[in-house]
Design an enzyme around this catalytic site. Structure first.
Site, mmCIF file in Angstrom:
data_model
loop_
_atom_site.group_PDB
_atom_site.id
_atom_site.type_symbol
_atom_site.label_atom_id
_atom_site.label_comp_id
_atom_site.label_asym_id
_atom_site.label_seq_id
_atom_site.Cartn_x
_atom_site.Cartn_y
_atom_site.Cartn_z
ATOM 1 N N GLU A 180 13.781 57.273 49.911
ATOM 2 C CA GLU A 180 14.667 56.170 50.257
ATOM 3 C C GLU A 180 14.090 55.461 51.466
ATOM 4 O O GLU A 180 13.417 56.077 52.303
ATOM 5 C CB GLU A 180 16.090 56.640 50.525
ATOM 6 C CG GLU A 180 16.239 57.525 51.716
ATOM 7 C CD GLU A 180 17.656 58.027 51.865
ATOM 8 O OE1 GLU A 180 18.284 58.379 50.857
ATOM 9 O OE2 GLU A 180 18.117 58.075 53.011
ATOM 10 N N TYR A 202 5.108 51.525 48.526
ATOM 11 C CA TYR A 202 5.634 52.377 47.456
ATOM 12 C C TYR A 202 5.517 51.678 46.094
ATOM 13 O O TYR A 202 5.165 52.316 45.089
ATOM 14 C CB TYR A 202 7.096 52.748 47.733
ATOM 15 C CG TYR A 202 7.306 53.471 49.062
ATOM 16 C CD1 TYR A 202 6.394 54.430 49.506
ATOM 17 C CD2 TYR A 202 8.406 53.203 49.858
ATOM 18 C CE1 TYR A 202 6.585 55.081 50.722
ATOM 19 C CE2 TYR A 202 8.600 53.856 51.067
ATOM 20 C CZ TYR A 202 7.678 54.787 51.497
ATOM 21 O OH TYR A 202 7.866 55.441 52.686
HETATM 22 C C1 LIG Z 1 4.647 51.781 56.196
HETATM 23 C C2 LIG Z 1 3.356 52.375 56.779
HETATM 24 C C3 LIG Z 1 3.388 53.881 56.571
HETATM 25 C C4 LIG Z 1 2.138 51.764 56.063
HETATM 26 O O1 LIG Z 1 0.963 52.399 56.568
HETATM 27 P P1 LIG Z 1 -0.503 51.728 56.406
HETATM 28 O O2 LIG Z 1 -1.514 52.800 56.570
HETATM 29 O O3 LIG Z 1 -0.605 50.552 57.302
HETATM 30 O O4 LIG Z 1 -0.443 51.234 54.894
HETATM 31 P P2 LIG Z 1 -1.710 51.005 53.938
HETATM 32 O O5 LIG Z 1 -2.815 50.395 54.740
HETATM 33 O O6 LIG Z 1 -2.002 52.236 53.188
HETATM 34 O O7 LIG Z 1 -1.106 49.891 52.961
HETATM 35 C C5 LIG Z 1 -1.107 50.053 51.555
HETATM 36 C C6 LIG Z 1 -0.367 48.875 50.950
HETATM 37 O O8 LIG Z 1 0.986 48.847 51.424
HETATM 38 C C7 LIG Z 1 1.401 47.485 51.656
HETATM 39 N N1 LIG Z 1 1.578 47.253 53.091
HETATM 40 C C8 LIG Z 1 1.389 48.133 54.088
HETATM 41 N N2 LIG Z 1 1.722 47.579 55.276
HETATM 42 C C9 LIG Z 1 2.133 46.325 55.011
HETATM 43 C C10 LIG Z 1 2.621 45.258 55.822
HETATM 44 N N3 LIG Z 1 2.736 45.376 57.161
HETATM 45 N N4 LIG Z 1 2.978 44.108 55.213
HETATM 46 C C11 LIG Z 1 2.884 43.967 53.882
HETATM 47 N N5 LIG Z 1 2.421 44.949 53.033
HETATM 48 C C12 LIG Z 1 2.058 46.105 53.610
HETATM 49 C C13 LIG Z 1 0.275 46.629 51.123
HETATM 50 O O9 LIG Z 1 0.489 46.448 49.736
HETATM 51 C C14 LIG Z 1 -0.928 47.519 51.371
HETATM 52 O O10 LIG Z 1 -2.048 47.208 50.574
HETATM 53 P P3 LIG Z 1 -3.091 46.079 51.098
HETATM 54 O O11 LIG Z 1 -3.421 46.404 52.519
HETATM 55 O O12 LIG Z 1 -4.245 46.258 50.148
HETATM 56 O O13 LIG Z 1 -2.371 44.770 50.954
HETATM 57 C C15 LIG Z 1 3.231 52.045 58.303
HETATM 58 O O14 LIG Z 1 3.476 50.665 58.499
HETATM 59 C C16 LIG Z 1 4.154 52.848 59.199
HETATM 60 O O15 LIG Z 1 3.801 53.950 59.653
HETATM 61 N N6 LIG Z 1 5.372 52.329 59.483
HETATM 62 C C17 LIG Z 1 6.328 53.025 60.349
HETATM 63 C C18 LIG Z 1 6.950 54.238 59.661
HETATM 64 C C19 LIG Z 1 7.631 53.851 58.370
HETATM 65 O O16 LIG Z 1 8.342 52.853 58.294
HETATM 66 N N7 LIG Z 1 7.407 54.686 57.326
HETATM 67 C C20 LIG Z 1 7.993 54.449 56.017
HETATM 68 C C21 LIG Z 1 9.392 54.887 55.914
HETATM 69 S S1 LIG Z 1 9.471 56.635 55.640
#
Ligand SMILES: CC(C)(COP(=O)(O)OP(=O)(O)OC[C@H]1O[C@@H](n2cnc3c(N)ncnc32)[C@H](O)[C@@H]1OP(=O)(O)O)[C@@H](O)C(=O)NCCC(=O)NCCS
Length: 156
Positions: A108, A120
């Site tokens: 979620e 996701y």
């Molecule tokens: C959400 C989170 C885990 C993503 O981590 P990340 O390592 O930057 O993500 P990735 O580089 O693997 O991204 C994979 C895909 O997700 C999507 N994505 C990730 N961050 C994004 C952003 N800021 N805006 C739009 N799309 C995004 C994109 O589709 C991306 O692919 P692309 O870079 O080829 O476009 C990170 O922003 C985070 O730690 N946030 C705080 C904690 C949190 O909210 N966790 C999730 C809830 S449990």
């Protein structure tokens, strides 16, 4: 996989590194007690520097019940985002548990958390429902989006 970083299971002695990651990069920090509880009772993997396994840049924690597993948190250091780290870590969770017979993956997420939602959905999760007004925000409340991914056992 980016050769700078490797995935490994988390161990109890990672608690300080995970607490620091949580404090500095989690928009809704869990705090030390919940981090320590997660290490004790859940499944945990970290992404760490290949040359220095104590330097943790990402953490995934999930629970498992029979053939279902639920993601509790995936968290990436804010200095190394948009490099595919979360995608690799979530895929690792899916592949590892699918090989052990888990067929249904649940999570979620806050409806405002578009970064996570895009992540996701890119991995094949489907929106199956909402819990209205589930989370507290600074200005009021927001809904939780419920996602699942059903996968044939033995994939990967
Ligand atoms: C959400 C989170 C885990 C993503 O981590 P990340 O390592 O930057 O993500 P990735 O580089 O693997 O991204 C994979 C895909 O997700 C999507 N994505 C990730 N961050 C994004 C952003 N800021 N805006 C739009 N799309 C995004 C994109 O589709 C991306 O692919 P692309 O870079 O080829 O476009 C990170 O922003 C985070 O730690 N946030 C705080 C904690 C949190 O909210 N966790 C999730 C809830 S449990």
């Amino acid at each position: 996989m980016n050769s700078t970083y490797v995935i490994r299971p988390a161990v109890e002695s990672d608690v300080l590194g995970l607490e620091s990651l949580d404090k500095h990069s989690n928009p809704h920090p869990w705090g030390r007690t919940l981090v320590a509880d997660a290490l004790e009772v859940r499944l945990n993997w970290v992404m760490c520097e290949a040359q220095n396994p104590n330097t943790i840049v990402a953490w995934l924690t999930a629970s498992r019940c029979v053939d279902q597993s639920e993601l509790e948190l995936v968290l990436v250091d804010s200095n190394v985002r948009r490099q595919g780290i979360a995608k690799q870590l979530v895929q690792h969770w899916l592949d590892s548990l699918n090989k052990q017979g888990v067929a249904e993956f649940l999570l979620e997420v806050r409806e405002s958390n578009l970064a996570a939602i895009y992540l996701y959905e890119a991995l094949g999760f489907e929106l199956v429902g909402r819990r209205k007004q589930y989370y507290q925000t600074e200005t009021g409340r927001e809904s939780a989006c419920l996602y699942t991914l059903v996968s044939p056992v033995g994939r990967g």
